[in-house]
Design a protein around this motif. Structure first.
Motif, mmCIF file in Angstrom:
data_model
loop_
_atom_site.group_PDB
_atom_site.id
_atom_site.type_symbol
_atom_site.label_atom_id
_atom_site.label_comp_id
_atom_site.label_asym_id
_atom_site.label_seq_id
_atom_site.Cartn_x
_atom_site.Cartn_y
_atom_site.Cartn_z
ATOM 1 N N GLU A 106 1.025 -1.262 -0.056
ATOM 2 C CA GLU A 106 0.473 -0.006 -0.096
ATOM 3 C C GLU A 106 0.661 1.394 0.692
ATOM 4 O O GLU A 106 2.109 0.850 0.459
ATOM 5 C CB GLU A 106 -0.477 -0.190 1.721
ATOM 6 C CG GLU A 106 -1.542 -1.109 1.345
ATOM 7 C CD GLU A 106 -0.963 -2.199 2.580
ATOM 8 O OE1 GLU A 106 -1.961 -2.926 2.485
ATOM 9 O OE2 GLU A 106 0.356 -1.893 2.842
ATOM 10 N N PHE A 135 -0.077 4.572 1.589
ATOM 11 C CA PHE A 135 -0.593 5.409 3.066
ATOM 12 C C PHE A 135 -0.589 6.768 2.505
ATOM 13 O O PHE A 135 0.363 6.947 2.607
ATOM 14 C CB PHE A 135 -0.719 5.098 4.450
ATOM 15 C CG PHE A 135 -0.935 4.033 4.312
ATOM 16 C CD1 PHE A 135 -2.520 2.777 4.548
ATOM 17 C CD2 PHE A 135 -0.034 2.682 5.074
ATOM 18 C CE1 PHE A 135 -2.617 1.917 5.286
ATOM 19 C CE2 PHE A 135 -0.570 1.006 5.183
ATOM 20 C CZ PHE A 135 -1.588 0.733 5.137
ATOM 21 N N ASP A 179 -3.822 12.550 5.980
ATOM 22 C CA ASP A 179 -5.019 13.612 5.564
ATOM 23 C C ASP A 179 -4.655 14.465 6.328
ATOM 24 O O ASP A 179 -4.259 15.398 7.105
ATOM 25 C CB ASP A 179 -5.947 13.311 6.160
ATOM 26 C CG ASP A 179 -7.322 14.418 6.361
ATOM 27 O OD1 ASP A 179 -7.124 15.204 5.549
ATOM 28 O OD2 ASP A 179 -8.246 14.315 6.528
ATOM 29 N N LEU A 227 -7.073 8.091 -5.822
ATOM 30 C CA LEU A 227 -8.016 8.659 -5.286
ATOM 31 C C LEU A 227 -8.774 7.629 -4.691
ATOM 32 O O LEU A 227 -9.431 6.951 -5.934
ATOM 33 C CB LEU A 227 -8.934 9.002 -5.984
ATOM 34 C CG LEU A 227 -9.566 10.189 -4.837
ATOM 35 C CD1 LEU A 227 -8.849 10.763 -3.721
ATOM 36 C CD2 LEU A 227 -10.424 11.661 -5.205
ATOM 37 N N LEU A 228 -8.728 7.063 -3.497
ATOM 38 C CA LEU A 228 -9.523 5.878 -3.036
ATOM 39 C C LEU A 228 -10.808 6.599 -2.102
ATOM 40 O O LEU A 228 -9.602 6.948 -1.077
ATOM 41 C CB LEU A 228 -9.258 5.048 -3.080
ATOM 42 C CG LEU A 228 -8.754 3.754 -3.333
ATOM 43 C CD1 LEU A 228 -8.151 2.407 -3.000
ATOM 44 C CD2 LEU A 228 -9.591 2.880 -4.100
ATOM 45 N N PRO A 229 -11.417 6.920 -2.012
ATOM 46 C CA PRO A 229 -12.243 8.117 -1.168
ATOM 47 C C PRO A 229 -12.359 8.166 0.071
ATOM 48 O O PRO A 229 -12.626 8.386 0.751
ATOM 49 C CB PRO A 229 -14.191 8.312 -1.840
ATOM 50 C CG PRO A 229 -13.819 6.453 -2.069
ATOM 51 C CD PRO A 229 -12.820 6.034 -3.226
ATOM 52 N N ASP A 230 -12.242 6.106 1.061
ATOM 53 C CA ASP A 230 -12.720 6.236 2.109
ATOM 54 C C ASP A 230 -11.737 6.228 2.692
ATOM 55 O O ASP A 230 -10.512 5.241 2.845
ATOM 56 C CB ASP A 230 -13.262 4.649 2.164
ATOM 57 C CG ASP A 230 -14.720 4.499 1.924
ATOM 58 O OD1 ASP A 230 -16.198 6.051 1.849
ATOM 59 O OD2 ASP A 230 -15.102 3.809 0.794
ATOM 60 N N GLU A 231 -11.592 6.344 4.197
ATOM 61 C CA GLU A 231 -10.805 6.448 5.086
ATOM 62 C C GLU A 231 -10.683 5.111 5.633
ATOM 63 O O GLU A 231 -11.555 4.324 5.899
ATOM 64 C CB GLU A 231 -10.719 7.528 6.365
ATOM 65 C CG GLU A 231 -10.427 8.793 6.351
ATOM 66 C CD GLU A 231 -10.789 9.421 7.332
ATOM 67 O OE1 GLU A 231 -9.830 10.500 7.868
ATOM 68 O OE2 GLU A 231 -11.561 9.214 7.975
ATOM 69 N N ILE A 232 -9.240 4.577 6.134
ATOM 70 C CA ILE A 232 -9.015 3.185 6.278
ATOM 71 C C ILE A 232 -8.891 3.414 7.926
ATOM 72 O O ILE A 232 -9.213 2.863 8.238
ATOM 73 C CB ILE A 232 -8.023 2.203 5.374
ATOM 74 C CG1 ILE A 232 -7.342 2.814 6.252
ATOM 75 C CG2 ILE A 232 -8.288 1.887 4.096
ATOM 76 C CD1 ILE A 232 -5.529 1.700 5.590
ATOM 77 N N LYS A 237 -7.381 10.061 9.713
ATOM 78 C CA LYS A 237 -7.182 10.597 9.066
ATOM 79 C C LYS A 237 -5.653 10.164 8.472
ATOM 80 O O LYS A 237 -4.689 10.174 7.941
ATOM 81 C CB LYS A 237 -6.164 11.490 9.832
ATOM 82 C CG LYS A 237 -7.010 12.512 10.795
ATOM 83 C CD LYS A 237 -6.534 13.709 11.321
ATOM 84 C CE LYS A 237 -7.029 14.345 12.081
ATOM 85 N NZ LYS A 237 -6.624 15.696 13.148
ATOM 86 N N TYR A 291 -5.637 7.247 4.214
ATOM 87 C CA TYR A 291 -6.117 7.215 3.503
ATOM 88 C C TYR A 291 -5.378 5.526 2.695
ATOM 89 O O TYR A 291 -4.395 6.014 2.939
ATOM 90 C CB TYR A 291 -7.183 7.551 2.359
ATOM 91 C CG TYR A 291 -7.957 9.072 2.984
ATOM 92 C CD1 TYR A 291 -9.262 8.982 2.424
ATOM 93 C CD2 TYR A 291 -7.537 10.048 4.197
ATOM 94 C CE1 TYR A 291 -10.229 9.595 3.194
ATOM 95 C CE2 TYR A 291 -8.088 10.876 3.906
ATOM 96 C CZ TYR A 291 -9.577 10.672 3.324
ATOM 97 O OH TYR A 291 -10.825 11.205 4.159
ATOM 98 N N GLY A 320 -4.217 4.589 -1.453
ATOM 99 C CA GLY A 320 -4.064 4.321 -2.738
ATOM 100 C C GLY A 320 -3.892 3.432 -3.627
ATOM 101 O O GLY A 320 -3.184 2.693 -3.384
#
Length: 606
Positions: free
Chosen positions: A498, A500, A503, A551-556, A559, A561, A563
């Motif tokens: 990933e 990360f 935010d 862009l992947l819109p949801d927080e995992i 703050k 994310y 991508g």
């Protein structure tokens, strides 16, 4: 000696009160009766005296700092007095033919509470009066009549070490207007600060709202600075909660306080599972991010922290700091001098210390400087990362976290391109190794080496001007402590491959940052002008954290994310690393961009 004198004074004072109180109580309870046995009364007085000192010792009644007494201290007095009365009643029962003089004992109980409690109150008032007598103290306005403001007021009123004298409070709650707190009036609301400062000759302002949102803080600080009065604030909530500082340790308003966000709640359990009892290695441990990572990691009780860096003094300094922080904690802190460009040295370090987790923070990060030194950027950011990552895979490291940058998104600079390729290297290794490789991307860190904040402060101290490249230039900013905590948290979320993205909140205009710093330093733009110098090599007007394809819109996690990212062309990358020294500066940049933009195949992170 002062302690012994104070202790003897309280013991003597209580002894007199306890010995006399029961005789006064007997006279009050039975003014016209002769039913009380004088012998029983004397024995009761002796019993009360003994039991009072027993229970006073048990409840540490003589060890209280009565200058700061509150309801808790009153409860302790009630407990000690009540138990001593009960014990004396039992004695009285057996020496007076099974008779208890209930009225006398009840009045005695009330007298003890009144006289012992009153003596402490008089002590507190006397100490407060002594503190207030100093006419040289600065008249101080406290903004915030909540619990923090109350603690500040009490400390200033009773403490002799402060040069501040509280005059009153400011609070925006309507219900508190014209009320008093610790005998200090609530003088008005934040909109009234200017007139109140003038009316009450205020010389110092304290903002006592540690949880205040940065937008509201900006407004209050702006109003305070218009008064030309020195303004200080309480430490951050996170520092108070972690016990780093106390509520009375005031500090000057910093730009971090005006740009900060609400602190992130970490998954402490997940971090402990990852870090506690493990050997952790941090590269670039002497740098801004690396050193803060070490400070944060200490809290999770690792078995060992390996501090890797090529700067002797910076590693020495963080080593000494961590040794002092650890104190009696059983954490082995190992300073290691080594250059990540030295492949054999990296493999040797891994083989000797066998870390389980690696946070790779070592990098060249100054954008314009790397435009002039592209080959060094490649050596450090690409080859250095490759060395550390491949050594980690070969030695069975469990988790490898690369500290990346927002400059890696659609890069136009040497620094950004090298960081993007570093991300590609760890992503490719993730497919070939059992080690969990991941990268964490964030923007500018306030106050870090080479950032604009220290530069602006230096320019202001030198009398200006403050240089800004372009009035439209914006950047994302984050405090070093928040960035480091989120990097550690991201390591617990990684499954492999990933990128990360932290935010960073809303982007900030660099010129606005400069204006805030000028105001915080007590100057106007007429005194410290701002000069625009033009965009430097490699810089963008606007930075990005993810491009439109990633862009992947949801927080995992709060703050954080994750991508989508592009694959690296391994053949192209290998050829580049073998031949990069043959290229000129211009050719090298072109080759870097070829690798970064070679493919547009999207691979969704796990």
């Amino acid at each position: 000696m002062a302690y012994r004198t104070r202790l003897a004074t309280f013991i003597l004072m209580d002894s007199v009160i306890v010995s006399v109180a029961i005789f006064i109580a007997a006279w009050i309870a039975y003014p016209y009766e002769t039913v009380i046995d004088t012998r029983a009364l004397i024995i009761s007085a002796i019993a009360l005296l003994v039991f009072h000192h027993v229970f006073a010792t048990l409840y540490h009644l003589y060890n209280k700092v009565w200058a700061y007494a509150s309801v808790d201290e009153l409860i302790v007095i009630v407990k000690a007095v009540t138990l001593s009365i009960i014990a004396a009643a039992l004695v009285q029962f057996f020496v007076s033919d099974f008779t208890i003089y209930k009225r006398a004992l009840l009045v005695t109980w009330m007298l003890h509470i009144l006289m012992i409690g009153g003596s402490r109150f008089i002590w507190r008032v006397a100490r407060g009066h002594d503190a207030d007598k100093d006419g040289n103290k600065k008249r101080t306005l406290i903004i915030g009549a909540g619990s923090a403001g109350a603690m500040i007021a009490r400390q200033l009123k009773t403490g002799n070490n402060s040069d501040l004298l509280p005059v009153g409070f400011i609070d925006d709650e309507e219900s508190k207007q014209k009320m008093q707190l610790y005998n200090l009036p609530i003088l008005g609301q934040t909109k009234d600060i200017g007139s109140i400062v003038h009316k009450y000759a205020i010389e110092h302002i304290i903002i006592a709202i540690p949880s205040l949102h940065h937008e509201k803080m900006n407004k209050i600080v702006s109003v305070c600075h218009q008064t030309k009065v020195k303004t200080q604030i309480l430490p951050k909530v996170e520092d108070l909660l972690e016990g780093k500082v106390s509520v009375t340790q005031l500090k000057d308003v910093e730009v971090e306080d005006l740009l900060g966000r609400e602190p992130v709640e970490l998954d402490i359990h997940a971090i402990k599972l990852l870090v506690s009892g493990q050997t952790v290695m941090v590269t670039g441990a002497g740098g801004s991010i690396g050193s803060e990572l070490c400070r944060q990691l200490i809290k999770f009780n690792p078995k060992k922290i390996i501090l890797v860096g090529h700067g002797e003094y910076s590693i020495y300094r963080i080593h000494m700091e961590l040794e002092a922080i650890c104190g009696e904690m059983d954490i082995d802190i190992v300073p290691v001098i080594g250059d990540i460009k030295d492949r054999k040295r990296m493999f040797d370090i891994m083989d000797i210390y066998k870390p389980i987790i690696i946070y790779h923070a070592a990098a060249h990060k100054h954008v314009p400087l790397m435009e002039y030194n592209p080959h060094e950027a490649v050596k450090n950011n690409i080859i250095g990362t490759k060395n550390v990552a491949e050594a980690a895979a070969a030695c069975g490291v469990h988790t490898f976290v690369l500290v990346s940058s927002d400059k890696a998104v659609n890069p136009t600079s040497i620094m950004g391109a090298t960081k993007r390729i570093a991300e590609m290297i760890v992503q490719n290794l993730s497919k070939q190794s059992d080690t969990v490789f991941t990268a964490v991307r964030f923007g500018n860190v306030l106050g870090s080496r080479g950032s604009v904040v220290p530069l602006f402060k230096q320019q202001i101290n030198q009398g200006g001007p403050v240089t800004v490249t372009d009035p439209k230039m914006t950047r994302y900013f984050m405090t070093v402590s928040e960035a480091s905590r989120l990097v550690i948290q991201a390591g617990t979320l990684a499954k492999g491959g990933e990128v990360f993205v932290l935010d960073m909140g809303e982007p900030v205009k660099v010129v606005d940052l400069a204006r805030k710093l000028i105001k915080l330093s007590g100057y106007t733009e007429e005194e410290i002008p701002i000069v625009y110098t033009g965009i430097r090599p490699g810089e963008k007007l606007y930075e990005e954290l993810l491009d439109e394809h990633e862009l992947l819109p949801d927080e995992i996690y709060e703050k954080i994310y994750v991508g989508r990212t592009t694959e690296a062309d391994e053949q192209l990358l290998t050829h580049f690393i073998q031949h990069f020294l043959d290229y000129s500066n211009e050719e090298l940049k072109d080759e870097l961009m070829k690798i970064v933009y070679a493919k547009n195949v999207l691979v969704k992170a796990h």
